[in-house]
Every structure is written in C-alpha cells, then in structure tokens.
Write a protein that holds these residues in place. Sequence first.
Motif, short mmCIF file in Angstrom:
data_model
loop_
_atom_site.label_atom_id
_atom_site.label_comp_id
_atom_site.label_asym_id
_atom_site.label_seq_id
_atom_site.Cartn_x
_atom_site.Cartn_y
_atom_site.Cartn_z
N ARG A 85 -9.44 -6.58 16.70
CA ARG A 85 -8.46 -5.59 17.18
C ARG A 85 -8.67 -5.30 18.66
O ARG A 85 -7.72 -5.11 19.40
N GLN A 124 -17.11 -6.30 13.05
CA GLN A 124 -17.17 -4.92 13.55
C GLN A 124 -18.31 -4.77 14.55
O GLN A 124 -19.32 -5.49 14.48
N ARG A 138 0.87 -1.18 0.00
CA ARG A 138 0.00 0.00 0.00
C ARG A 138 0.90 1.22 0.00
O ARG A 138 1.69 1.42 0.93
N GLU A 160 -7.85 -6.56 1.73
CA GLU A 160 -6.67 -5.80 2.14
C GLU A 160 -5.46 -6.17 1.29
O GLU A 160 -5.22 -7.36 1.03
N GLU A 188 -4.38 1.99 14.79
CA GLU A 188 -5.81 2.22 15.07
C GLU A 188 -6.48 1.02 15.73
O GLU A 188 -6.41 -0.10 15.24
N LEU A 189 -7.13 1.32 16.85
CA LEU A 189 -7.97 0.32 17.51
C LEU A 189 -9.41 0.54 17.07
O LEU A 189 -10.11 -0.37 16.67
N PHE A 190 -9.87 1.80 17.15
CA PHE A 190 -11.19 2.11 16.60
C PHE A 190 -11.29 3.59 16.25
O PHE A 190 -10.41 4.38 16.59
N GLY A 191 -12.36 3.90 15.54
CA GLY A 191 -12.54 5.27 15.09
C GLY A 191 -13.84 5.86 15.61
O GLY A 191 -14.80 5.13 15.90
N PHE A 198 -13.37 -9.99 9.06
CA PHE A 198 -13.31 -9.61 10.48
C PHE A 198 -14.70 -9.19 10.94
O PHE A 198 -15.65 -9.21 10.16
N SER A 243 -16.84 3.12 15.67
CA SER A 243 -16.69 1.89 14.90
C SER A 243 -15.46 1.12 15.37
O SER A 243 -14.35 1.63 15.33
N LEU A 244 -15.72 -0.11 15.81
CA LEU A 244 -14.64 -0.88 16.46
C LEU A 244 -14.53 -2.28 15.88
O LEU A 244 -15.55 -2.94 15.66
N GLY A 245 -13.32 -2.72 15.63
CA GLY A 245 -13.09 -4.09 15.16
C GLY A 245 -13.02 -5.04 16.35
O GLY A 245 -12.30 -4.77 17.32
N PHE A 264 -4.77 -8.53 13.73
CA PHE A 264 -4.96 -7.08 13.65
C PHE A 264 -5.59 -6.67 12.32
O PHE A 264 -6.53 -5.87 12.28
N ARG A 265 -5.04 -7.18 11.22
CA ARG A 265 -5.58 -6.81 9.91
C ARG A 265 -5.81 -8.08 9.10
O ARG A 265 -4.89 -8.77 8.70
N THR A 266 -7.08 -8.41 8.90
CA THR A 266 -7.44 -9.61 8.15
C THR A 266 -8.44 -9.22 7.07
O THR A 266 -8.93 -8.08 7.06
N ARG A 285 -12.78 -7.08 3.70
CA ARG A 285 -12.01 -6.11 2.92
C ARG A 285 -10.85 -6.85 2.26
O ARG A 285 -10.13 -7.59 2.94
#
Length: 439
Positions: free
Chosen positions: A313, A197, A102, A182, A266-269, A195, A308-310, A190-192, A180
């Motif tokens: 994560r 939400q 990326r 990714e 980032e954990l959540f936004g 996942f 918004s939380l994963g 952490f990033r899959t 996603r």
Amino acid sequence: MAEEKNDLMEKIVSLCKRRGFVFPGSDIYGGLANSWDFGPYGSQLKKNIKDHWWKFFVEQRDDMVGLDASIIMNPEVWKASGHTENFTDPLVECKKCHHRHRADQIDVTKGCPDCKGELSEARPFNGMLRTFLGPIQDEGAQVYLRPETAQAMFVDFVQIQQTSRKKLPFGVAQIGKAFRNEITPGNFIFRTREFEQMEIEYFFNPAKTKWEEVFAVWQKAMEEWMMTVGIDTAKTHIVDIPDGDRAHYSKRTIDFEFEYPFGQKELFGLAYRGDYDLEQHEKVSGQELRYLDSETNEKVRPHVIEPSLGVERGMLAIILSAFEEQKLEGDDVRTVLHLKPAIAPVQVAVFPLMKNKPELVERAKEVYSALKKDFRVEFDDNGNVGKRYRRQDEIGTPYCVTVDFDSLEDGAVTVRDRDTMEQTRVKTEELKKYFENNF
Ligand code: ATP
C-alpha cells in the motif's frame, strides 16, 4: 472525474507491467486471482522502501531494536490475541450470482452490488489462512499463517528486552509477510491475500509516560517518514476511528488514509493498544511478560503504541505520488516517476553516446563500474539517447550520465536531471561527490 481516476489506475498498472515493476502472478498458468509478482525494478523498489523504513526507525535511533520472527506460530498465540475468535469480517453471499461481499463494505439494503440479487444473512468469516504442519492433516496439526507481524513482538517481549538490555520506553520493529483470506481482494496491490507489513510496537511505562504524548510523537514520526519517501502529504488524511469501530482495548486509533484513484482508503494505522496483548499472552501462556524497573524495583506490564503499515500500500501511494505525465512540445508527453533518490530502483544510468564506438563504450563502462561501488547504477546502450532518457524517466531514475566524444578529451560527462531535464557537464572524478550532494 471517476473515469479519469480509473484511467490513472490503468496507466499505473500498465507502467508497472511494461517496466517490470509488478506482473500478475503465475501468469503462464492463467494467473492466480489477486496475486502479484514484483519484477526486477519492483522488487528493488520494495526492498528500498523497507530498507529506508528500517534505517529511519531502527538504525538511526537508539530506542529501537529489530525482530524477524516465524510466519507460522503456535496456534495458542492466535487464541490469546483474540484472532481465532474475532478476526472476522461479515460475509454475505448473493443468492442469484453467488458472488461474496463484505457486508461492512457495501450497502446491503440495495442487494448484491453486481446483480442486485437478494443477499444472504451476514455470517462471520475468519480471515486467517490455515495450513497443516507435518504429514497428518488433522485438527492437531492445523496452524495459521500469521495475519499480522505484531504478535511475535509481544510473545518474545522478555527475550528481546533482556538480550537488548533496553530500558523503557523502547520499541521493536519487524518487517515481514502477513496473510489474510480477504473476501474481496482487489485494486491492484492495495488489497491482496499475501502482503508485507512494517510494524512497530513501542513499549512504555504508563505510570511514567502519558500515552497521548507517545502517540503524538509517533504520529509525527510517521508523517516525517511519509515525506522522506515522497508520499504526497496533500493526499493523506487522518481519520480518527470512533468508539464503536475501534477494538475495545484501544483508547485511540487513527488511520492515515490516502487518496487512491479508487477512493480515499487506509494507507496505515496508528493505535494505542494499552497492555491488552501482553496481558492476554500472560494469561494464556502462564508466563510473566513484564519489565523490571531498576529504579523502583517494580515489575511493569508496559503499554504500547503501534504504527502498522503495508509495504505494498505504501509502494502504491509512492508510485501514485511520483507519477506525472508532462506535456511537452506538440503532442509529446513525457511519463516521469519523480521517485526520491533514496528509494529509486536505479539512481544513475550511464550511457555511451553511440553504441558502435568502442572508445565511448569503454569509457562509459569505466564510469559505470566506478559509480556502481556507491550507487544503484544501470548501463544502457540500446536505441538513441532520447529513448534511453524516456525509459529511465519512466522507472524514476534521478540522473542519466552520457559519455560523448568531448568526454574523451576533457574527462567530463553530461549529467541530465530527471525532474528539470537540465544538463550539466561534470568531471568524471567529481561525479561521486556530485551525486552524494544531490541525493
Ligand atoms: P483494511 O481496513 O483496509 O482491511 P485493516 O484496518 O484491517 O485494513 P490493519 O489490520 O490495521 O489493516 O493492518 C495494518 C496495515 O496492513 C494496513 O494499514 C495496511 O497498510 C496493511 N494491510 C492490511 N490488510 C492488507 C491487505 N489485505 N493487503 C495489503 N495490505 C494490507
């Protein structure tokens, strides 16, 4: 320092595998890159986190309702929300080793991070996963697996509001899978690409409520939630997303970042999305997505604040916050997960002191069955009591109960506290109350 942190991540991954929290997915077929399966304790922990979130934000409030919408939605939804066009990451490919990266996550001026080879020009890569509905795989049958749970809360807004009869301000919560494609998944869970939400859209009338106030209340609520599930708040940091990096319709977005061993990420936004989504869905669907204010008789298009939380994560941050290697006497090291009782996969473990004494086993089974009605309880008679304690410490069980020979005489058992390792004698008929007071 960096090595120590990698070491910590290795320990977490190994504990998760060893104790049945998280395994590599499709392992007997050589796995599938970055897919993970949540085993007996992991699936329970994940469920407990979601249940706790639902209880905290939906069941315990009277301004929130739930939704469980389809993963596959009409593709028009994604056109309206802007995902078909804009849900892209800049993709660069190395001309030498052909690895993909990326562009916004690496320093492209230094070439390929893996081999220093020359990189291609960045091109937008859409992160939505595509599939086909029905037997004919043509354009008309193409659909997407949702990249976020949020959109259904906008699309269904009128039905939710009318059936729940909620007045503004109120919120809708949803927990579910998101997908996603990714470019660079990784760092364990952490990033899959698949996942879960936990998202909330909190609707309010901007003429009556200031968005800054709603935003501040939600920021505080999320901070409180993090504390109740045991996320180490000393390791969380709020980052205000600057103008250029924010979605154009958002007046403010903050990321709660956590100090993961692989970096602060980032954990959540938490975002103020205005009425962008409802307006877009009104335009594209031709349907009115408004709220009738009974005081003014006006039709209002509400604005939203979105936390918004994963789930994964969050789970990783919880495990990292709970993990401790305690040095005991000599070279002895005790591995403990200090999980909060509300989310621990097992809350109480019950042991007979010895496996081959039927009278102890029988009494321990009675205690186990009685507690099981109210708590998540496990029975264990493998190995000696010391080994059983260590196993329960590693999976984060707050209390162990041992039935010994004295129990047969005095009707009491030994309760051992995971965190202090202190032991207390408690009458069996008082156990329920004892745990209720301590949980
Ligand atoms: P990132 O910048 O890390 O890709 P994002 O800003 O795209 O994340 P959002 O679109 O805000 O993420 O999604 C909301 C939340 O969903 C994130 O805060 C995160 O907790 C979770 N999430 C997003 N993408 C993933 C993923 N690929 N794997 C696991 N969780 C994810």
